[in-house]
Enzyme design. Structure first.
Site, PDB file in Angstrom:
ATOM      1  N   ILE A   4       0.869  -1.167   0.000  1.00  0.00           N
ATOM      2  CA  ILE A   4       0.000   0.000   0.000  1.00  0.00           C
ATOM      3  C   ILE A   4       0.911   1.222   0.000  1.00  0.00           C
ATOM      4  O   ILE A   4       2.066   1.152   0.424  1.00  0.00           O
ATOM      5  CB  ILE A   4      -0.997   0.029   1.194  1.00  0.00           C
ATOM      6  CG1 ILE A   4      -0.300  -0.021   2.547  1.00  0.00           C
ATOM      7  CG2 ILE A   4      -2.006  -1.104   1.081  1.00  0.00           C
ATOM      8  CD1 ILE A   4      -1.248   0.080   3.742  1.00  0.00           C
ATOM      9  N   ASP A   5       0.388   2.332  -0.504  1.00  0.00           N
ATOM     10  CA  ASP A   5       1.185   3.547  -0.613  1.00  0.00           C
ATOM     11  C   ASP A   5       1.637   4.035   0.759  1.00  0.00           C
ATOM     12  O   ASP A   5       0.944   3.846   1.763  1.00  0.00           O
ATOM     13  CB  ASP A   5       0.364   4.678  -1.262  1.00  0.00           C
ATOM     14  CG  ASP A   5      -0.063   4.349  -2.670  1.00  0.00           C
ATOM     15  OD1 ASP A   5       0.527   3.443  -3.273  1.00  0.00           O
ATOM     16  OD2 ASP A   5      -0.990   5.016  -3.152  1.00  0.00           O
ATOM     17  N   LYS A   6       2.772   4.693   0.763  1.00  0.00           N
ATOM     18  CA  LYS A   6       3.254   5.343   1.978  1.00  0.00           C
ATOM     19  C   LYS A   6       2.171   6.309   2.452  1.00  0.00           C
ATOM     20  O   LYS A   6       1.538   6.985   1.644  1.00  0.00           O
ATOM     21  CB  LYS A   6       4.546   6.103   1.670  1.00  0.00           C
ATOM     22  CG  LYS A   6       5.142   6.775   2.865  1.00  0.00           C
ATOM     23  CD  LYS A   6       6.390   7.553   2.497  1.00  0.00           C
ATOM     24  CE  LYS A   6       6.889   8.271   3.740  1.00  0.00           C
ATOM     25  NZ  LYS A   6       7.931   9.219   3.440  1.00  0.00           N
ATOM     26  N   THR A   8      -0.694   5.646   3.552  1.00  0.00           N
ATOM     27  CA  THR A   8      -2.040   5.082   3.458  1.00  0.00           C
ATOM     28  C   THR A   8      -2.180   4.130   4.638  1.00  0.00           C
ATOM     29  O   THR A   8      -1.298   3.322   4.895  1.00  0.00           O
ATOM     30  CB  THR A   8      -2.229   4.310   2.132  1.00  0.00           C
ATOM     31  OG1 THR A   8      -2.148   5.240   1.058  1.00  0.00           O
ATOM     32  CG2 THR A   8      -3.575   3.610   2.088  1.00  0.00           C
TER      33      THR A   8
END
Length: 193
Positions: A4-6, A8
């Protein structure tokens, strides 16, 4: 198994063995797993639900961003289904279900629709994109940004088959306090208008 994105928040699958890793990775590749995210986005979406189809690849003008290409010869296929959960005049709470899992997929797709994620600095959502020029409104937004110093994106549910037993597992993650506080501020703001 996936990323998952930083900045998030939410659920992530980590495998404890090579066997589990290959089984779970295959489920993500074959799109038999399900992932749902909650996102607070700028603007009032026109439709209550929909599907965003658009190949995603590196933005040629900004290598830190991903962008949507209309031409399928660039980027990789990406599909996001969305459903509006709540409207707050200038921002909207949406549920996004991923059919594919591309880097920054929700962030790039929502920006492509004209609804950048709230306080998403990488994609320009950390500026006031909708609303008024009144000082009180600007202060309200700055207070929201202070409460939520990251993009408003949360990996809410995750569903997949257990790599050994084959049993279908579903996990749900409550919204973190920072997103909850901002949503509550928007609810109160709308009530006052």
């Amino acid at each position: 198994v996936h990323r998952i994105d930083k900045d998030t928040s939410g659920l992530l699958v980590v495998a404890k063995s090579e066997l589990a890793m290959s089984n779970l990775a295959r489920q993500f590749f074959n799109k038999t797993s399900q992932r749902k995210y909650l996102a607070l986005v700028w603007g009032d979406l026109e439709n209550n639900f929909g599907t965003i189809n658009g190949s995603i690849g590196r933005n040629p003008k900004n290598r830190l961003q991903m962008t949507v290409f209309e031409d399928d010869s660039q980027g990789k296929e990406a599909v996001t289904h969305f459903r509006v959960l709540e409207r707050f005049r200038y921002v909207t709470l949406v549920e996004c279900q991923l059919e594919t899992g591309r880097t920054h997929q929700i962030r790039a797709h929502m920006k492509h629709l004209g609804h950048t994620l709230f306080n998403d600095a990488r994609y320009g959502g950390n500026a006031i994109l909708k609303g008024t020029n009144f000082t009180k409104y600007r202060q309200f937004i700055e207070n929201c940004f202070t409460l939520l110093p990251r993009q408003a994106l949360h990996a809410k549910t995750l569903e997949f088959d257990h790599p050994k037993s084959g049993k279908r597992l579903k996990f749900d993650s409550e919204l973190p306090n920072d997103i909850n506080l901002v949503i509550e501020k928007w609810r109160n703001y709308v009530k006052l208008k």
